[in-house]
Design a protein around this motif. Sequence first.
Motif, PDB file in Angstrom:
ATOM      1  N   ASN A 165       0.828  -1.204   0.000  1.00  0.00           N
ATOM      2  CA  ASN A 165       0.000   0.000   0.000  1.00  0.00           C
ATOM      3  C   ASN A 165       0.864   1.258   0.000  1.00  0.00           C
ATOM      4  N   SER A 166       1.986   1.236   0.718  1.00  0.00           N
ATOM      5  CA  SER A 166       2.878   2.399   0.739  1.00  0.00           C
ATOM      6  C   SER A 166       3.518   2.620  -0.638  1.00  0.00           C
ATOM      7  N   ARG A 167       3.859   1.529  -1.327  1.00  0.00           N
ATOM      8  CA  ARG A 167       4.419   1.653  -2.682  1.00  0.00           C
ATOM      9  C   ARG A 167       3.361   2.239  -3.617  1.00  0.00           C
ATOM     10  N   HIS A 168       2.130   1.787  -3.469  1.00  0.00           N
ATOM     11  CA  HIS A 168       1.026   2.289  -4.283  1.00  0.00           C
ATOM     12  C   HIS A 168       0.833   3.789  -4.078  1.00  0.00           C
ATOM     13  N   LYS A 169       0.875   4.243  -2.830  1.00  0.00           N
ATOM     14  CA  LYS A 169       0.673   5.668  -2.537  1.00  0.00           C
ATOM     15  C   LYS A 169       1.816   6.518  -3.081  1.00  0.00           C
ATOM     16  N   THR A 170       3.038   5.991  -3.006  1.00  0.00           N
ATOM     17  CA  THR A 170       4.179   6.710  -3.573  1.00  0.00           C
ATOM     18  C   THR A 170       4.040   6.832  -5.084  1.00  0.00           C
ATOM     19  N   PHE A 171       3.610   5.767  -5.725  1.00  0.00           N
ATOM     20  CA  PHE A 171       3.410   5.760  -7.177  1.00  0.00           C
ATOM     21  C   PHE A 171       2.377   6.800  -7.599  1.00  0.00           C
ATOM     22  N   LEU A 172       1.287   6.919  -6.837  1.00  0.00           N
ATOM     23  CA  LEU A 172       0.252   7.897  -7.150  1.00  0.00           C
ATOM     24  C   LEU A 172       0.730   9.326  -6.888  1.00  0.00           C
ATOM     25  N   GLU A 173       1.550   9.477  -5.858  1.00  0.00           N
ATOM     26  CA  GLU A 173       2.018  10.811  -5.480  1.00  0.00           C
ATOM     27  C   GLU A 173       2.918  11.417  -6.542  1.00  0.00           C
ATOM     28  N   CYS A 174       3.903  10.634  -7.009  1.00  0.00           N
ATOM     29  CA  CYS A 174       4.854  11.155  -7.996  1.00  0.00           C
ATOM     30  C   CYS A 174       5.658  10.004  -8.583  1.00  0.00           C
ATOM     31  N   ALA A 175       5.598   9.824  -9.904  1.00  0.00           N
ATOM     32  CA  ALA A 175       6.305   8.719 -10.546  1.00  0.00           C
ATOM     33  C   ALA A 175       7.818   8.849 -10.390  1.00  0.00           C
ATOM     34  N   ARG A 176       8.332  10.091 -10.404  1.00  0.00           N
ATOM     35  CA  ARG A 176       9.777  10.281 -10.254  1.00  0.00           C
ATOM     36  C   ARG A 176      10.222   9.889  -8.834  1.00  0.00           C
ATOM     37  N   LYS A 177       9.430  10.269  -7.838  1.00  0.00           N
ATOM     38  CA  LYS A 177       9.732   9.847  -6.470  1.00  0.00           C
ATOM     39  C   LYS A 177       9.714   8.332  -6.377  1.00  0.00           C
ATOM     40  N   TYR A 178       8.756   7.711  -7.034  1.00  0.00           N
ATOM     41  CA  TYR A 178       8.646   6.252  -7.075  1.00  0.00           C
ATOM     42  C   TYR A 178       9.915   5.637  -7.663  1.00  0.00           C
ATOM     43  N   TYR A 179      10.442   6.246  -8.711  1.00  0.00           N
ATOM     44  CA  TYR A 179      11.677   5.752  -9.334  1.00  0.00           C
ATOM     45  C   TYR A 179      12.846   5.825  -8.358  1.00  0.00           C
ATOM     46  N   HIS A 180      13.012   6.979  -7.703  1.00  0.00           N
ATOM     47  CA  HIS A 180      14.104   7.135  -6.747  1.00  0.00           C
ATOM     48  C   HIS A 180      13.984   6.117  -5.601  1.00  0.00           C
ATOM     49  N   GLN A 181      12.772   5.957  -5.108  1.00  0.00           N
ATOM     50  CA  GLN A 181      12.525   5.135  -3.921  1.00  0.00           C
ATOM     51  C   GLN A 181      12.729   3.645  -4.176  1.00  0.00           C
ATOM     52  N   HIS A 193      -0.408  -0.703 -13.807  1.00  0.00           N
ATOM     53  CA  HIS A 193       0.177   0.597 -14.169  1.00  0.00           C
ATOM     54  C   HIS A 193       1.664   0.656 -13.811  1.00  0.00           C
ATOM     55  N   MET A 194       2.058   0.034 -12.700  1.00  0.00           N
ATOM     56  CA  MET A 194       3.476   0.000 -12.341  1.00  0.00           C
ATOM     57  C   MET A 194       4.292  -0.766 -13.379  1.00  0.00           C
ATOM     58  N   LEU A 195       3.734  -1.867 -13.857  1.00  0.00           N
ATOM     59  CA  LEU A 195       4.453  -2.688 -14.839  1.00  0.00           C
ATOM     60  C   LEU A 195       4.658  -1.947 -16.156  1.00  0.00           C
ATOM     61  N   ASN A 196       3.819  -0.960 -16.440  1.00  0.00           N
ATOM     62  CA  ASN A 196       3.978  -0.167 -17.658  1.00  0.00           C
ATOM     63  C   ASN A 196       5.246   0.693 -17.640  1.00  0.00           C
ATOM     64  N   TYR A 197       5.855   0.821 -16.474  1.00  0.00           N
ATOM     65  CA  TYR A 197       7.078   1.613 -16.348  1.00  0.00           C
ATOM     66  C   TYR A 197       8.329   0.733 -16.389  1.00  0.00           C
ATOM     67  N   LEU A 198       8.161  -0.510 -16.829  1.00  0.00           N
ATOM     68  CA  LEU A 198       9.293  -1.426 -16.895  1.00  0.00           C
ATOM     69  C   LEU A 198       9.723  -1.677 -18.332  1.00  0.00           C
ATOM     70  N   GLU A 199      11.020  -1.636 -18.548  1.00  0.00           N
ATOM     71  CA  GLU A 199      11.570  -1.990 -19.859  1.00  0.00           C
ATOM     72  C   GLU A 199      11.604  -3.505 -20.015  1.00  0.00           C
ATOM     73  N   LYS A 202      13.076  -8.984 -15.474  1.00  0.00           N
ATOM     74  CA  LYS A 202      14.186  -8.535 -14.626  1.00  0.00           C
ATOM     75  C   LYS A 202      13.765  -7.407 -13.685  1.00  0.00           C
ATOM     76  N   ASN A 203      12.558  -6.866 -13.882  1.00  0.00           N
ATOM     77  CA  ASN A 203      12.108  -5.668 -13.165  1.00  0.00           C
ATOM     78  C   ASN A 203      13.038  -4.494 -13.461  1.00  0.00           C
ATOM     79  N   LYS A 204      13.468  -4.414 -14.723  1.00  0.00           N
ATOM     80  CA  LYS A 204      14.327  -3.322 -15.172  1.00  0.00           C
ATOM     81  C   LYS A 204      13.448  -2.138 -15.561  1.00  0.00           C
ATOM     82  N   PRO A 205      13.632  -0.982 -14.922  1.00  0.00           N
ATOM     83  CA  PRO A 205      12.756   0.160 -15.200  1.00  0.00           C
ATOM     84  C   PRO A 205      13.107   0.862 -16.511  1.00  0.00           C
ATOM     85  N   LEU A 206      12.186   1.663 -16.979  1.00  0.00           N
ATOM     86  CA  LEU A 206      12.466   2.563 -18.089  1.00  0.00           C
ATOM     87  C   LEU A 206      13.474   3.611 -17.625  1.00  0.00           C
TER      88      LEU A 206
END
Length: 313
Positions: free
Chosen positions: A14-30, A269-275, A279-283
Amino acid sequence: MYVHRDYPDFSWSNSRHKTFLECARKYYHQYYESHNGWLYESPEENKSAYRLKNIKNIPILLGDEIHKVIDRQLKNFLNGKGLLSENELMGMVTQNLNRAYLDSTKFRQHWFQKPKRHQMLHEIYYGDGLSPEEISAAKIKLEMCMKNFFTSKTYQDILTKIEMHVLHSEDFQTFEVNGVDVFVVLDFVYKDVNHEKWIVVDWKTGKESEDDRKQLAFYALFLSREHKIPVEDIVLRNEYLLSGKSQEYQLTPFEIDSAQQLMNDSIYHMLNYLEDPVKNKPLDKEQFEMKESKRCNSCNYKEKCEVGEIFSC
């Protein structure tokens, strides 16, 4: 045994979900850039993200420390050990807050080298330090939360009920949903044997939020799936320690299904940000949009998003 991985495992909470909704860039850093940031040979951007990930402001740190002493008190009771007084619990929290202040000032370099072992306060890292008003507010909040814990419905139940079965206390729990590991942190779960009900308790040190009920729905989903407990036998309880209010819910199967659907949509929606989903390699970082909001100034990663005097993290 530690196994080096270029990318972290994908999971949901749930915390990961809230971070993702708050800001995708923050989600990337985190969840991506901070990975392997604890390793000496990692690039500086990973190390800095890992350091920033471990920063806490006073309200969050205070809430964490209150949860820790409550968990200790409950485990002492369940293990037949001596119970601590209200003043003793407050003293433990105060001692840890003072240690965090020293880490953030006198021993700043220790945090820089080992950010997981030492604390850094957001108010000191990004600001001018702690104001007398902030210190006073923290003391008042600590006193109120500890007082209300001792008079809370849950604590009184524990002390007076002879027949009860405890399932969890402040431990990470994992269950699988469509091949994805889902993490939940259950503050306290026990069975009221006399009433044949399972009570799921979530201690809250902040104000009431509309999201509180949704968060409890994920806990009920976990219990119904992993422990085969019927939804109608689960009572969800928020203990608001700041106000002393206790709020109980019993969710319907429809609400549990809705929690499941929200989780599925979030994962999609989170998986859409994966290359590379395997491997769970992000874009690339630039594909994670920065969302400017009022929360930018309290973001741990704002130094990574600073443009002039505008923070877009």
